[in-house]
Scaffold this active site. Structure first.
Site, mmCIF file in Angstrom:
data_model
loop_
_atom_site.group_PDB
_atom_site.id
_atom_site.type_symbol
_atom_site.label_atom_id
_atom_site.label_comp_id
_atom_site.label_asym_id
_atom_site.label_seq_id
_atom_site.Cartn_x
_atom_site.Cartn_y
_atom_site.Cartn_z
ATOM 1 N N ARG A 1 11.307 32.125 -41.610
ATOM 2 C CA ARG A 1 10.241 31.167 -41.306
ATOM 3 C C ARG A 1 9.654 30.573 -42.585
ATOM 4 O O ARG A 1 9.342 29.376 -42.642
ATOM 5 C CB ARG A 1 9.148 31.839 -40.469
ATOM 6 C CG ARG A 1 8.124 30.848 -39.932
ATOM 7 C CD ARG A 1 7.192 31.485 -38.935
ATOM 8 N NE ARG A 1 6.405 32.551 -39.547
ATOM 9 C CZ ARG A 1 5.669 33.425 -38.860
ATOM 10 N NH1 ARG A 1 5.614 33.358 -37.544
ATOM 11 N NH2 ARG A 1 4.982 34.365 -39.482
ATOM 12 N N LYS B 1 4.171 27.232 -41.403
ATOM 13 C CA LYS B 1 3.025 28.060 -41.785
ATOM 14 C C LYS B 1 2.518 27.565 -43.136
ATOM 15 O O LYS B 1 2.857 28.125 -44.181
ATOM 16 C CB LYS B 1 3.443 29.532 -41.826
ATOM 17 C CG LYS B 1 2.309 30.497 -41.506
ATOM 18 C CD LYS B 1 2.837 31.907 -41.295
ATOM 19 C CE LYS B 1 1.712 32.889 -41.087
ATOM 20 N NZ LYS B 1 1.056 32.774 -39.768
ATOM 21 N N GLU C 1 -2.671 26.951 -29.133
ATOM 22 C CA GLU C 1 -2.885 28.107 -30.012
ATOM 23 C C GLU C 1 -4.265 28.695 -29.783
ATOM 24 O O GLU C 1 -5.175 28.021 -29.296
ATOM 25 C CB GLU C 1 -2.793 27.674 -31.485
ATOM 26 C CG GLU C 1 -1.389 27.317 -31.948
ATOM 27 C CD GLU C 1 -0.715 28.429 -32.735
ATOM 28 O OE1 GLU C 1 -1.178 29.591 -32.701
ATOM 29 O OE2 GLU C 1 0.287 28.115 -33.384
HETATM 30 C C1 LIG Z 1 1.057 33.228 -38.527
HETATM 31 C C2 LIG Z 1 0.544 32.518 -37.324
HETATM 32 C C3 LIG Z 1 0.698 33.038 -36.027
HETATM 33 C C4 LIG Z 1 1.273 34.394 -35.745
HETATM 34 O O1 LIG Z 1 2.609 34.549 -36.117
HETATM 35 P P1 LIG Z 1 3.218 36.006 -36.282
HETATM 36 O O2 LIG Z 1 4.597 35.776 -36.781
HETATM 37 O O3 LIG Z 1 3.206 36.659 -34.958
HETATM 38 O O4 LIG Z 1 2.354 36.728 -37.245
HETATM 39 C C5 LIG Z 1 0.256 32.264 -34.959
HETATM 40 N N1 LIG Z 1 -0.326 31.061 -35.136
HETATM 41 C C6 LIG Z 1 -0.500 30.539 -36.382
HETATM 42 C C7 LIG Z 1 -1.155 29.212 -36.525
HETATM 43 C C8 LIG Z 1 -0.071 31.244 -37.505
HETATM 44 O O5 LIG Z 1 -0.248 30.740 -38.729
#
Ligand SMILES: *Cc1c(COP(=O)(O)O)cnc(C)c1O
Length: 343
Positions: A80, A182, A218
């Site tokens: 990712r 991210k 979200e």
């Molecule tokens: C990191 C993140 C998540 C959660 O992802 P995981 O891989 O389960 O830790 C969910 N939403 C957002 C906006 C994120 O930045």
């Protein structure tokens, strides 16, 4: 042993002794090394400062009952990070280099991996930033990749106790924007809506789909899931949602271990009645049950304002059991960290 009250940890920065850092220049990463210096010095023209050329990851190290240490699906984080990097025109961090950096940081800070049974974990924060002299809007000439860590407790105060969320009038991402990456920029934009939610005593805000504002996307910085009255596990599907590794793990567990129908689909705000339970999921949030959602003047309660629903609890126990090594993991989900210190 370090002097930390493990049970009282929140989600706060704590300086641990070692972090990993590697520098990319002229098309390649250097050797990479552990350092005790928790400050970085970068050029004032760095793209990460001006144009948000930054992406990051979050994962945890878990102390098992036998004293050994687990990572949970770290290759997914490596993959990712590289998808985020590609979106922002940054060089990839080879997967082996990412995993090796994470393992080095855990091993070097072994004493800070909380003991089994405290509920606390070691949170790892890998990040990649554009650095070096630059002023025009163009990719940086150089990059830094670093991983640091700290022991943490639950992200939402209370852990597996339900809390309330409020629908935001702001968007965190655009339909063809960076919602699925991210990147720091998404978070800068979420600070104001987050503050508004906290001011009104909500844990965080719910973001809707940016195009129509009719569907849940979200829950703050976590993904949403709901359990329907007919025992389906449903989580929103959209190109502007951050693909949570926890969410995909729960989709798998709900289906493979609990025989539930596991679906990625629309979660419409006007159909919340079909859910018996709802929750937020992510590495930091783990599973946080959602008590209720405020949407304008309407307050919708799912299972209960005070109790966690049975399916949410079952999924939580399975997931956390796997992470801490108490429950058998699907193949490849758990990676052990070799440490020098005898545990
Ligand atoms: C990191 C993140 C998540 C959660 O992802 P995981 O891989 O389960 O830790 C969910 N939403 C957002 C906006 C994120 O930045």
């Amino acid at each position: 042993m370090v002097n930390i009250k493990w049970e009282e940890l929140g989600f706060n920065y704590i300086k641990t002794p070692f972090r990993y850092i590697s520098h990319w220049k002229n098309g390649q990463w250097d050797e990479g090394q552990l350092t005790e210096d928790n400050m970085i010095t970068i050029n004032e023209g760095s793209t990460s400062l001006h144009y948000g050329q930054e992406c990051f990851e979050g994962l945890k190290a878990y102390r098992r009952k036998d004293g050994k240490i687990n990572l949970f699906r770290p290759t997914e984080n490596a993959k990712r990070l590289n998808r985020s990097a590609q979106r922002l025109q940054m060089p990839a961090v080879p997967e082996e280099m990412f995993i090796d950096a994470v393992k080095q940081v855990v091993a070097a800070n072994e004493e800070y991996v909380p003991p089994y049974g405290t509920g606390a974990t070691l949170y790892l924060r890998p990040y990649l930033i554009g650095v070096g002299p630059n002023i025009g809007v163009s990719p940086a000439p150089e990059y830094l990749f670093s991983v640091f860590c700290m022991p943490v407790g639950p992200y939402f105060k209370g852990g597996l106790t339900p809390s309330n969320f409020i629908v935001s009038e702001y968007d965190r991402a655009a339909p063809f924007g960076t919602g699925a990456a991210k990147v720091g920029g998404n978070y800068a934009a979420s600070l104001l809506p987050g503050q508004h939610a906290h001011d009104r005593n909500f844990s965080d805000c719910i973001y809707l789909d940016p195009a129509t504002h009719t569907k849940i996307e979200e829950v703050g910085s976590a993904n949403f899931f709901g359990i329907t009255h007919s025992n389906q596990f449903i989580t929103p599907k959209s190109p502007s949602i951050l693909p949570s590794i926890t969410k995909y793990s729960l989709l798998y567990l709900a289906h493979e271990r609990f025989g539930m129908e596991a679906i990625e689909g629309d979660v419409c705000l006007d159909e919340l009645d079909k859910f018996a339970e709802a929750g937020a999921c992510g590495t930091a949030a783990v599973i946080s049950p959602i008590a209720g959602i405020q949407n304008g003047d309407d307050f919708h309660v799912f299972y209960s304002e005070t109790e966690t629903g049975p399916v949410t609890r079952k999924l939580y126990e399975e997931l956390v059991g796997i992470q801490f090594g108490d429950v058998e993991a699907p193949k490849g989900w758990v990676v052990e960290v070799e440490t020098k210190v005898k545990s």
